[in-house]
Design an enzyme around this catalytic site. Structure first.
Site, mmCIF file in Angstrom:
data_model
loop_
_atom_site.group_PDB
_atom_site.id
_atom_site.type_symbol
_atom_site.label_atom_id
_atom_site.label_comp_id
_atom_site.label_asym_id
_atom_site.label_seq_id
_atom_site.Cartn_x
_atom_site.Cartn_y
_atom_site.Cartn_z
ATOM 1 C CG ASP A 1 36.674 -54.380 -6.704
ATOM 2 O OD1 ASP A 1 37.847 -54.144 -6.355
ATOM 3 O OD2 ASP A 1 36.266 -54.228 -7.870
ATOM 4 C CE LYS B 1 41.905 -47.960 -11.929
ATOM 5 N NZ LYS B 1 40.459 -47.936 -12.088
ATOM 6 N N GLY B 2 44.199 -54.390 -13.298
ATOM 7 C CA GLY B 2 44.942 -55.395 -14.067
ATOM 8 C C GLY B 2 44.127 -56.665 -14.242
ATOM 9 C CG ASN C 1 38.562 -55.356 -13.045
ATOM 10 O OD1 ASN C 1 38.322 -56.368 -12.395
ATOM 11 N ND2 ASN C 1 38.396 -54.131 -12.541
ATOM 12 C CE LYS D 1 24.456 -41.235 -20.279
ATOM 13 N NZ LYS D 1 24.953 -40.250 -19.324
ATOM 14 C CG ASP E 1 39.519 -51.763 -15.447
ATOM 15 O OD1 ASP E 1 40.354 -50.882 -15.767
ATOM 16 O OD2 ASP E 1 39.087 -51.905 -14.296
HETATM 17 O O1 RIB Z 1 38.622 -49.916 -12.536
HETATM 18 C C1 RIB Z 1 37.861 -50.519 -11.529
HETATM 19 C C2 RIB Z 1 38.754 -51.083 -10.487
HETATM 20 O O2 RIB Z 1 39.427 -50.044 -9.828
HETATM 21 C C3 RIB Z 1 38.025 -51.833 -9.383
HETATM 22 O O3 RIB Z 1 37.845 -53.194 -9.683
HETATM 23 C C4 RIB Z 1 38.894 -51.582 -8.159
HETATM 24 O O4 RIB Z 1 39.535 -52.715 -7.695
HETATM 25 C C5 RIB Z 1 39.900 -50.516 -8.589
HETATM 26 O O5 RIB Z 1 41.129 -51.044 -8.830
#
Ligand code: RIB
Length: 303
Positions: free
Chosen positions: A13, A40-41, A43, A222, A251
């Site tokens: 990122d 996302k994967g 994370n 929230k 994530d």
């Molecule tokens: O959900 C957040 C993620 O979406 C970020 O880390 C970015 O890489 C995108 O995949």
């Protein structure tokens, strides 16, 4: 105790912070440029691993500097990378993110993530107590193969259909737990939904994705979480915190939910835990590095 297998994207990122987001066609001055492991994967895998679950990530990296850096970072978080392949045909996935006033915009360039093949996902052998997790930053055909295999093993499947895109009924039918936010729910059900809407509107939309046994969890920031379980609503209250960067919060929720289901927690407790974990994540900059530890979540829940 079950293991967690996350099939998904791995990105670097590249984050620019600014006081506000630029309008289309406008140039503004930013305050900093930051590089955070994300995707996302990755994370979701980091969230699960930091919360104590045995976690395997399945995906692809490019043979480049970002790829090496991400591999080193993910290994240091305790994520098993034996099914992460290096591919010379594409660069490592990269997300260009702007963060202003705690909100973000994201452009993802998939690179190696688009090269994930069904064979990659057919390789790991899952067992009955395991949890298979995926999202929509890798090819959908490969996710279908992965979930078919998980179902055949009796494992639980969790799909986070983000970023939202239309997908086949065949894939939906392989999903035990669907986790999505109100924007994704609106897109997939063809409805205009806002985070300020009445719960009944979300429940009505969720019903059309639930089928007979599928659990649908709608994350509402929230406002907490609203789940539909066998036709009945389950509400988890939101947590008021001062968010500085919400990137990766969804994530964090998915990885934390998987980590709790893997140790046999009931759904209500697992959702409450995941909600608490995500509330910690939003108070830190970055995606994967902002995932909390088990000690941090336990401390918050005990407070
Ligand atoms: O959900 C957040 C993620 O979406 C970020 O880390 C970015 O890489 C995108 O995949």
């Amino acid at each position: 105790m079950g293991r967690i297998f996350v099939a998904g994207s791995i990105n670097m990122d590249v984050v620019a912070t600014a006081e506000r987001h630029p309008r289309v066609g406008e140039t503004i001055a930013g305050s900093a440029v930051l590089y955070f492991p994300g995707g996302k994967g990755a994370n979701q895998a980091v969230a699960a691993a930091k919360l104590g679950a045995a976690t395997t990530l399945i995906g692809r990296l490019g043979k480049d500097a970002f790829g090496q850096e991400l591999r080193t970072f993910l290994a240091a978080q305790g994520v098993d990378l034996s099914f992460v392949k290096d591919t010379a045909e594409a660069h490592t996935g990269t997300a260009i993110i702007t963060v202003a006033d705690a909100d973000n915009t994201i452009v993802v360039v998939p690179g190696a993530n688009a090269m994930v093949r069904s064979e990659d996902l057919a390789a790991p052998v899952l067992a009955r107590d395991d949890i298979a997790v995926s999202q929509f930053e890798i090819p959908l055909a490969a996710i279908t193969v992965f979930f078919k295999q998980a179902r055949a093993a009796g494992a639980t499947t969790i799909l986070n259909p983000a970023p939202a895109r239309k997908f086949e009924r065949e894939l939906l039918d392989l999903v035990d737990i669907l986790v999505l936010n109100e924007t994704e729910l609106g897109f997939l059900t063809g409805r205009e939904l806002r985070d300020s809407d009445e719960r009944a509107r979300f429940l009505d939309a969720a019903r059309s994705l639930a089928g007979k046994d599928r659990i649908v969890c709608v994350t509402l920031g929230k406002r907490g979480v609203l789940a539909l379980v066998k036709g009945e609503p389950l509400v988890v209250a939101g947590r008021e915190v001062k968010a500085i960067d919400t990137t990766g919060a969804g994530d964090c929720f998915v990885g934390a939910l998987a980590s709790q289901l893997a140790i046999g927690s009931n759904l209500r407790d697992a959702l409450g835990y995941a909600n608490a974990a995500a509330s910690i994540c939003v108070q830190r900059m970055g995606a994967a590095p902002s995932m909390p530890t088990a000690a941090e979540v336990t401390h918050l829940l005990g407070a």
